[in-house]
Design a protein around this motif. Structure first.
Motif, mmCIF file in Angstrom:
data_model
loop_
_atom_site.group_PDB
_atom_site.id
_atom_site.type_symbol
_atom_site.label_atom_id
_atom_site.label_comp_id
_atom_site.label_asym_id
_atom_site.label_seq_id
_atom_site.Cartn_x
_atom_site.Cartn_y
_atom_site.Cartn_z
ATOM 1 N N HIS A 81 59.901 47.656 9.994
ATOM 2 C CA HIS A 81 59.696 46.781 8.830
ATOM 3 C C HIS A 81 58.365 47.146 8.178
ATOM 4 C CE1 HIS A 81 59.926 42.442 7.044
ATOM 5 N NE2 HIS A 81 58.970 43.100 6.412
ATOM 6 N N LYS A 150 60.597 49.750 2.619
ATOM 7 C CA LYS A 150 61.328 48.922 1.654
ATOM 8 C C LYS A 150 60.854 49.211 0.231
ATOM 9 C CE LYS A 150 61.166 45.213 5.073
ATOM 10 N NZ LYS A 150 62.515 45.293 5.639
ATOM 11 N N HIS A 273 60.321 37.956 10.567
ATOM 12 C CA HIS A 273 59.312 36.877 10.533
ATOM 13 C C HIS A 273 59.748 35.773 11.506
ATOM 14 C CE1 HIS A 273 56.534 38.330 7.508
ATOM 15 N NE2 HIS A 273 57.544 38.581 6.692
HETATM 16 ZN ZN LIG Z 1 57.988 42.198 4.826
#
Ligand SMILES: [Zn+2]
Length: 416
Positions: A81, A150, A273
């Protein structure tokens, strides 16, 4: 048989490392350690994982290159991530916050995520690559061999495309696997102010075009009160599903909107998260094989206090990964070891859980089954560490512990 032929058959492997201990992680619990070990590989794939004295022949007859090492070897770390492609930075904003400036004052001064969007839009593709490569190199020098990157600071077709192209180029330039994630549903661009539904419609239209260019491996969204609603997230996920793309989600970071359960409902690779994730959502994740990605860097920088439901994840068998969330606003973190350290100190992961979280579970969070443990037949992605025990990886804050890092059997050039 000629001498040349016998030589060729007698040197079947490209490389062989001897003498270090292996944390293979190739078991359900423990490090699955092998002392005084040997690790061989050919054509990017592991050909031998075991004790040195089990080698079938003398090392110099087995491999073209034989390396004597000490310390420990782990699977290459997988950062599952990151938002590491962006332009500019937010250091001045960090300083203003510490000087007591309010969120509004920072926004008025041009700060916040939209300042990163502005800088990223203004940068050319080459400039964006130039600014992003040092961050990727820092992660590799600390043991990472696989990165997820991302989009989400372009927020229009051309600039989301530019970010994804740069992410692909990072992987090509550094010789590591980069998995790209389409995150147009990250923030609302100024031109769509108060029109979030219209923006999601546009973002859903861009996705098939970017996918057709081979730029998208997965689809993500920021499902939060200050982000996008579960209904808007669902529209994004429906579009992904129609294209056969896997989904993941920024879920339950600041409140419980049921994001982790929504990701699970779509068979999501991961929910990330997850500080506010409920026990029911944890059960849904377990049922669908959705990985919980812990991001202690953002938790640390934002000085959050609500811990992810680790006991529920453990009780229900939800695999837990750890990642840097490398981004300019809330987690300017350039080390997987540091992310693992923060996961241990803030979330009370054990060092073994942190290492599994940074390897085998992180690989799973990217849908990759060819890495994350040291096993014959899997990719030769590994790191050789100057440590006497694997717990040292999460014990030291900073410093340099990685001596060699190999991705697909090829040594990554370490900074001098
Ligand atoms: Zn993030």
């Amino acid at each position: 048989m000629t001498d040349a032929t016998s030589l060729a058959t007698a040197l079947p492997w490209d490389g062989l490392i001897l003498g270090a201990a292996l944390a293979t992680l190739d078991d359900d619990t423990g490090y699955a350690a092998i002392a005084d070990a040997a690790l061989g590989w050919r054509d990017g794939v592991l050909t031998f994982v075991g004790p040195r004295d089990a080698l079938p022949d003398a090392p110099e007859r087995l491999a073209c290159e034989v390396i004597e090492a000490a310390g420990w070897i782990t699977p290459g770390l997988v950062d599952c991530h990151t938002h590491l492609v962006f332009a500019g930075d937010r250091a001045r904003e960090f300083e203003m916050r510490l000087e007591g400036a309010s969120y509004e004052a920072i926004a008025r001064a041009g700060g916040g995520i939209l300042s990163t969007v502005r800088a990223t839009r203004e940068a050319s593709e080459d400039e964006l690559l130039r600014q992003s490569l040092p961050r990727a190199r820092a992660l590799l020098a600390d043991g990472a061999t696989t990165l997820e990157i991302k989009s989400g600071y372009g927020l229009d077709f051309d600039n989301e495309r530019k970010m994804l192209r740069v992410a692909r180029r990072v992987g090509e330039a550094l010789g590591v696997t980069v998995r790209t994630t389409y995150l147009a549903a990250h923030a609302l661009p100024p031109e769509y102010k108060d029109r979030a539904d219209d923006y999601i419609t546009a973002a859903c239209e861009w996705l098939p075009r970017l996918h057709a260019e081979g730029l998208v491996d997965a689809v993500d969204a920021f499902c939060e009160g200050i982000g996008f609603s579960p209904a808007q997230t669902r529209r994004m996920f429906d579009t992904a599903r129609a294209l056969g793309l896997p989904v993941k989600l920024h879920a339950d970071q600041l409140s419980d909107l049921g994001g982790a359960a929504l990701a699970a409902e779509f068979g999501g690779l991961s929910a990330d998260h997850v500080e506010y994730t409920s026990e029911a959502s944890a059960q849904a994740m377990a049922a669908h094989g959705t990985v919980a990605v812990l991001l202690p860097g953002a938790f640390h920088v934002l000085r959050e206090t609500r811990l992810p439901p680790l006991d529920a994840f453990r009780a229900h068998g939800v695999p837990m990964a750890v990642a840097t969330d490398c981004n300019p606003g809330t987690s300017p973190l350039l080390s997987m070891r540091q992310a693992m350290q923060l996961a241990c100190t803030h979330f009370r992961l054990t060092p073994e859980e942190a290492l599994r979280g940074a390897t085998v579970h992180a690989a799973r969070a990217l849908g990759l089954s060819d890495r994350g443990v040291l096993r014959v037949g899997l990719r030769a992605d590994f790191a050789v560490w100057d440590v006497a025990h694997p717990a040292e990886l999460v014990y030291w804050l900073g410093g340099r512990l990685a001596r060699h890092v190999h991705a697909g059997g090829v040594a990554i050039r370490m900074p001098g």
